[in-house]
Design a protein around this motif. Structure first.
Motif: not given
Length: 296
Positions: A3, A62, A72-73, A75-77, A161-162, A165, A169
């Motif tokens: 991603t 956003c 961070m948005l 990353l959440s997607k 990704k893990s 996370n 922040q």
């Protein structure tokens, strides 16, 4: 899958070039998440047009909350096992994702880092190569976050990704957010690979936060880089060696600030006075720290 996260705010003049550099990668198993951070120009229309031509592109919106919130948005997607970043005015070398993903896969890496190229408006190019290559310890890589060729950027690195996370922040930071995130990841041992190649192309923009002096001082005349470095130091209250390394970097950003303030004359007098005071305190702390001999 990889991603790629691209935050953008009013990037109509550069966004198409950046998106195309991702879409033309030799590695094709990726998704590109463009995070519009409240643009008021033609950015969204341009992104929508390109998105309609390539199903790997996804567009999210956003409110203007800063680049950290936008990332961070994203990353959440994200659906990818690995995460890469790109700024909306920069580009990838065509083989970047292929080489970074391959290095991550064959080494089981948590983080892969590479060099980067500065591209100036007059066409000049400068390649910043990492001093190290191959597998590198977490402690050594932490030091590299303060050295040319690696530094604390997100965009010349590749993350599982893990692992990403787990990062803490940054709060109320306007500069050095990337360094804060990378440093927070160094509080645990990571499997890190460094490629001694320049794969990211950074377009030097004199009007960006990094290069516009007025954006580096707060209303009270404080040097924002120094404020950020002191927040980074808070991550290592229980790790004297890492705290000391950040403190050495803190002295460096003070020196940088004084050099820039010299060019402003009376306009920078208040900020310069504050920085001179901070330089004296920091120099004494650095020289007489118990970690000084160990660091040398």
């Amino acid at each position: 899958m990889v991603t790629v996260i691209m935050p953008v705010l009013n990037g109509e003049s550069t966004i198409e070039r950046s998106i195309k550099s991702v879409c033309s990668q030799t590695y094709t198993d990726f998704e590109l998440l463009v995070i519009d951070n409240g643009s008021t120009d033609r950015t969204v229309k341009i992104c929508q047009r390109i998105k309609d031509q390539d199903k790997r592109i996804k567009l999210f919106h956003c409110e203007q909350q800063g680049v950290v919130a936008a990332r961070m948005l994203g990353l959440s997607k994200a659906a990818g096992e690995y995460i890469a970043f790109i700024d909306s005015d920069d580009t990838y070398v065509p083989e970047m994702l292929e080489k970074m993903e391959y290095a991550a896969e064959i080494n089981g890496a948590d983080i892969v880092s590479c060099g980067y190229i500065d591209i100036y408006a007059d066409g000049r190019r400068k390649c910043h190569l990492p001093a190290e290559k191959g597998r590198i310890s977490t402690d050594r890589f932490f030091n590299c976050l303060f050295e040319e060729g690696t530094l604390g950027f997100l965009w010349n690195k590749f993350y599982r990704k893990s692992v990403l996370n787990e990062c803490e922040q940054p709060k109320n930071m306007e500069v050095c957010e990337d360094t804060f995130i990378n440093c927070s990841l160094m509080r645990k041992n990571r499997n890190i690979i460094v490629l001694q190649e320049c794969l990211y192309q950074y377009y030097v923009n004199p009007s960006s936060v990094t290069h516009t002096f007025e954006k580096k001082i707060d209303v009270d005349g404080n040097w924002k880089y120094l404020i950020s470095y002191r927040k980074i130091r808070e991550l290592f209250k229980d790790d004297p060696q890492k705290d000391y390394r950040v403190q050495v970097g803190e002295w460096w950003v003070i020196k940088l600030g004084l050099e820039e303030l010299d060019t402003l004359g009376m306009k920078g007098k208040k900020a310069k006075k504050k920085l001179l005071s901070e330089m004296g305190k920091t120099m004494i702390q650095v020289l007489f720290s118990r970690e000084s001999i160990r660091f040398k």
